[in-house]
Write a protein that holds these residues in place. Structure first.
Motif, PDB file in Angstrom:
ATOM      1  N   ALA A 229       0.828  -1.212   0.000  1.00 15.08           N
ATOM      2  CA  ALA A 229       0.000   0.000   0.000  1.00 15.08           C
ATOM      3  C   ALA A 229       0.858   1.256   0.000  1.00 15.08           C
ATOM      4  O   ALA A 229       0.584   2.218  -0.732  1.00 15.08           O
ATOM      5  CB  ALA A 229      -0.934  -0.011   1.210  1.00 15.08           C
ATOM      6  N   LEU A 230       1.908   1.266   0.813  1.00 17.32           N
ATOM      7  CA  LEU A 230       2.775   2.442   0.882  1.00 17.32           C
ATOM      8  C   LEU A 230       3.504   2.676  -0.432  1.00 17.32           C
ATOM      9  O   LEU A 230       3.642   3.821  -0.887  1.00 17.32           O
ATOM     10  CB  LEU A 230       3.783   2.283   2.020  1.00 17.32           C
ATOM     11  N   SER A 231       4.001   1.606  -1.050  1.00 16.48           N
ATOM     12  CA  SER A 231       4.754   1.776  -2.291  1.00 16.48           C
ATOM     13  C   SER A 231       3.864   2.353  -3.393  1.00 16.48           C
ATOM     14  O   SER A 231       4.277   3.263  -4.122  1.00 16.48           O
ATOM     15  CB  SER A 231       5.368   0.443  -2.737  1.00 16.48           C
ATOM     16  N   PHE A 232       2.629   1.845  -3.499  1.00 18.98           N
ATOM     17  CA  PHE A 232       1.722   2.414  -4.499  1.00 18.98           C
ATOM     18  C   PHE A 232       1.354   3.850  -4.136  1.00 18.98           C
ATOM     19  O   PHE A 232       1.377   4.745  -4.992  1.00 18.98           O
ATOM     20  CB  PHE A 232       0.447   1.571  -4.602  1.00 18.98           C
ATOM     21  N   GLY A 233       1.005   4.067  -2.875  1.00 22.99           N
ATOM     22  CA  GLY A 233       0.545   5.386  -2.460  1.00 22.99           C
ATOM     23  C   GLY A 233       1.588   6.464  -2.613  1.00 22.99           C
ATOM     24  O   GLY A 233       1.305   7.561  -3.129  1.00 22.99           O
ATOM     25  N   VAL A 234       2.828   6.187  -2.201  1.00 23.74           N
ATOM     26  CA  VAL A 234       3.888   7.193  -2.300  1.00 23.74           C
ATOM     27  C   VAL A 234       4.150   7.546  -3.759  1.00 23.74           C
ATOM     28  O   VAL A 234       4.238   8.728  -4.130  1.00 23.74           O
ATOM     29  CB  VAL A 234       5.182   6.684  -1.622  1.00 23.74           C
ATOM     30  N   ALA A 235       4.276   6.534  -4.610  1.00 25.54           N
ATOM     31  CA  ALA A 235       4.545   6.797  -6.025  1.00 25.54           C
ATOM     32  C   ALA A 235       3.394   7.556  -6.673  1.00 25.54           C
ATOM     33  O   ALA A 235       3.610   8.495  -7.451  1.00 25.54           O
ATOM     34  CB  ALA A 235       4.801   5.488  -6.763  1.00 25.54           C
ATOM     35  N   ASP A 236       2.158   7.174  -6.351  1.00 31.97           N
ATOM     36  CA  ASP A 236       0.999   7.813  -6.961  1.00 31.97           C
ATOM     37  C   ASP A 236       0.883   9.275  -6.530  1.00 31.97           C
ATOM     38  O   ASP A 236       0.592  10.148  -7.353  1.00 31.97           O
ATOM     39  CB  ASP A 236      -0.263   7.039  -6.582  1.00 31.97           C
ATOM     40  N   VAL A 237       1.113   9.541  -5.245  1.00 29.44           N
ATOM     41  CA  VAL A 237       1.035  10.916  -4.744  1.00 29.44           C
ATOM     42  C   VAL A 237       2.103  11.803  -5.396  1.00 29.44           C
ATOM     43  O   VAL A 237       1.885  12.986  -5.669  1.00 29.44           O
ATOM     44  CB  VAL A 237       1.176  10.937  -3.212  1.00 29.44           C
ATOM     45  N   LEU A 238       3.261  11.212  -5.694  1.00 30.27           N
ATOM     46  CA  LEU A 238       4.341  11.970  -6.334  1.00 30.27           C
ATOM     47  C   LEU A 238       4.158  12.090  -7.844  1.00 30.27           C
ATOM     48  O   LEU A 238       4.995  12.687  -8.522  1.00 30.27           O
ATOM     49  CB  LEU A 238       5.690  11.319  -6.032  1.00 30.27           C
ATOM     50  N   GLY A 239       3.074  11.527  -8.378  1.00 28.80           N
ATOM     51  CA  GLY A 239       2.817  11.608  -9.809  1.00 28.80           C
ATOM     52  C   GLY A 239       3.468  10.509 -10.615  1.00 28.80           C
ATOM     53  O   GLY A 239       3.622  10.640 -11.837  1.00 28.80           O
ATOM     54  N   GLY A 240       3.857   9.433  -9.957  1.00 33.74           N
ATOM     55  CA  GLY A 240       4.515   8.329 -10.649  1.00 33.74           C
ATOM     56  C   GLY A 240       3.609   7.123 -10.793  1.00 33.74           C
ATOM     57  O   GLY A 240       2.431   7.146 -10.413  1.00 33.74           O
ATOM     58  N   SER A 241       4.172   6.061 -11.336  1.00 34.09           N
ATOM     59  CA  SER A 241       3.428   4.823 -11.528  1.00 34.09           C
ATOM     60  C   SER A 241       3.486   3.992 -10.248  1.00 34.09           C
ATOM     61  O   SER A 241       4.503   3.353  -9.955  1.00 34.09           O
ATOM     62  CB  SER A 241       4.002   4.016 -12.704  1.00 34.09           C
ATOM     63  N   GLY A 242       2.398   3.988  -9.500  1.00 32.88           N
ATOM     64  CA  GLY A 242       2.344   3.163  -8.305  1.00 32.88           C
ATOM     65  C   GLY A 242       2.390   1.688  -8.630  1.00 32.88           C
ATOM     66  O   GLY A 242       2.877   0.890  -7.835  1.00 32.88           O
TER      67      GLY A 242
END
Length: 484
Positions: A229-242
């Motif tokens: 969950a954290l790996s997807f969430g952090v990447a998505d919030v930063l505008g990346g591919s979660g």
């Protein structure tokens, strides 16, 4: 709807799912197709009468399910297994996705009432192979290890690329000022941030699991879900591919020896299957059978074209400079299984209210249906017809527990006269330091092995090894099986 009614409805759907799954297994029908049909029966056009057309909710559910599927895909493998096939898999995941999107788009433009951007969008939605379908199918086949690993690596990498391409094309369709170079920049940005987050959090996750105290071992699945969950969430919030980030974190955790790895793999296998089933039921709910006749012929033609022409062409172009044989390329071309990922991307199209989105989603239905009915059940037979099957894998028994910290797998390996291992001394077998030959069964005799003991054709070797060495042992067994 009150809590009692909601729980009654959930319980009824789960009970129906069990009945459908058991019935499908007995009838020889692919289980996922049965769940797709269950969703259609439960929907507003079926006897279930459930009114469900909330594409936004379906998208949220799909994203969560896809995170579970991709994390399990990374966790179930390891970098050691994939590094030798990383280059061809990367080409299949990039060149293959773009070729598939363009060729499928050309077919969609011909068969459906779609303009070119909408047609290529449909192509991108179905451009990636499905991680859950590929991993689930390969677990029950004896396909040559190199081909299986290529497909595993490809399906983990091409999902984030197809998702980024789909999102870029949706922006392009919605915003007239959005250009092709903007689409490419968005893809590079998403994949770059996702790669960076995946690497950083992957390192953190491996250290956390390595230091997790034995007394809190029951919390390992919770920690693993948190990592996903954290790996997807952090990447998505930063505008990346979660999605890329979560696959890489799963790969990092799966590549690191840990006393919890076996426990986590089993937990996430079940979770990923549940996610895949959920997506097929959701697809069934979102599909209105009354709308299908208008696109039925074109949908089936496009699905068959994707199976028999487009996917093989994408494989041929992607592997043009590799050392795959023509038979191996033919198998890779047939192994382009579609499943949960196109469903999730189809909900992206619907939730963004793209023009002709219903047509695109209905076309996805036929692509997934044909792939589940035609490709998945025949994968093993196609590999056998092409001479690409290996002998059965060594049998792994229930782990022996010497004490709480040292569980050991007991693995049986049968020696054929054609194997390179026949006629080799035990000291020359090249086992990892933590593994050993516990016993050799030769006919009615049992032989305690020594370094000078000669392995003969017909022997059955009993290998003791910690679960964390399975990836290394797979490589050893592959060397043992080489033809002399």
């Amino acid at each position: 709807m009150d809590e009692g009614t909601m729980l009654l409805l959930v319980g009824a759907v789960l009970a129906a799912s069990i009945a459908v799954g058991v019935g499908a297994s007995r009838a020889g029908v692919p289980v996922l197709v049965a769940f797709l049909l269950l969703g259609m029966l439960l929907g507003s056009d079926g006897p279930g009468g459930i009114e469900f057309d909330d594409a936004e909710l379906a998208r949220h559910v799909g994203v969560v399910c896809l995170v579970a599927i991709l994390y399990e895909g990374g966790l179930s493998t390891s970098w050691r297994r994939l590094r030798n096939v990383a280059i061809p898999a990367a080409l299949l995941s990039t060149v293959g996705v773009f070729v598939t999107a363009l060729l499928t788009g050309a077919g969609a433009h011909e068969f459906f009432d779609l303009d070119w951007p909408q047609s290529v969008l449909l192509g991108s939605v179905v451009a990636s192979t499905d991680a859950a379908a590929v991993f689930a199918t390969l677990r029950h086949t004896q396909v040559r290890r190199r081909l299986a690993r290529t497909l595993e690596c490809e399906t983990g990498l091409n999902d984030p690329i197809a998702i980024a391409l789909t999102i870029g094309l949706i922006h392009w369709i919605d915003d007239p000022t959005f250009r092709v170079d903007d689409v490419l920049f968005l893809m590079v940005k998403q994949l770059g941030i996702g790669l960076l987050v995946g690497i950083v959090l992957g390192v953190v996750a491996t250290r956390v699991f390595a230091q997790l105290p034995r007394s809190t071992g029951s919390f390992a699945p919770v920690a693993s879900v948190a990592a996903a969950a954290l790996s997807f969430g952090v990447a998505d919030v930063l505008g990346g591919s979660g999605f890329l980030a979560v696959y890489l974190v799963g790969l990092a955790v799966g590549s690191t020896p840990s006393r919890y790895r076996g426990q986590l793999v089993h937990f996430h296998e079940d979770l990923a299957f549940l996610a895949q089933v959920t997506m097929f039921v959701v697809l069934g709910l979102l599909v209105f059978p009354s709308d299908l006749p208008d696109v039925m012929v074109a949908g089936f033609v496009l699905a068959l074209l994707l199976c028999f022409v487009i996917r093989p062409a994408a494989v041929l172009l992607s592997t043009a400079f590799s050392d795959f044989t023509n038979r191996e390329r033919a198998f890779l071309g047939w192994a382009g299984l579609r499943g949960a990922v196109p469903i999730v991307l189809g909900t992206f199209v619907l939730s963004e209210h793209v023009a002709k989105g219903e047509t695109i989603f209905n076309a996805v239905f036929f692509v997934v249906l044909v792939s589940a009915l035609l490709q998945g059940p025949t994968l093993d037979r196609v590999a056998g017809a092409l001479g690409l099957l290996e002998p059965p894998s060594p049998t792994v028994h229930t782990p022996l527990v010497v004490d709480e910290s040292t569980p050991l797998d007991l693995i049986e390996f049968d020696v054929s006269s054609e194997y390179a291992i026949a006629g080799v001394h035990v000291r020359e077998l090249g086992l990892p330091r933590s593994a050993l030959i516990a016993l050799i069964a030769r006919g009615a005799k049992t032989i305690p092995p020594r370094g000078s003991t000669l392995v003969e054709a017909g022997d059955r070797l009993y290998v003791l090894a910690p679960p964390a060495t399975r990836a290394a042992l797979d490589d050893v067994f592959e060397r043992w099986r080489r033809r002399v």
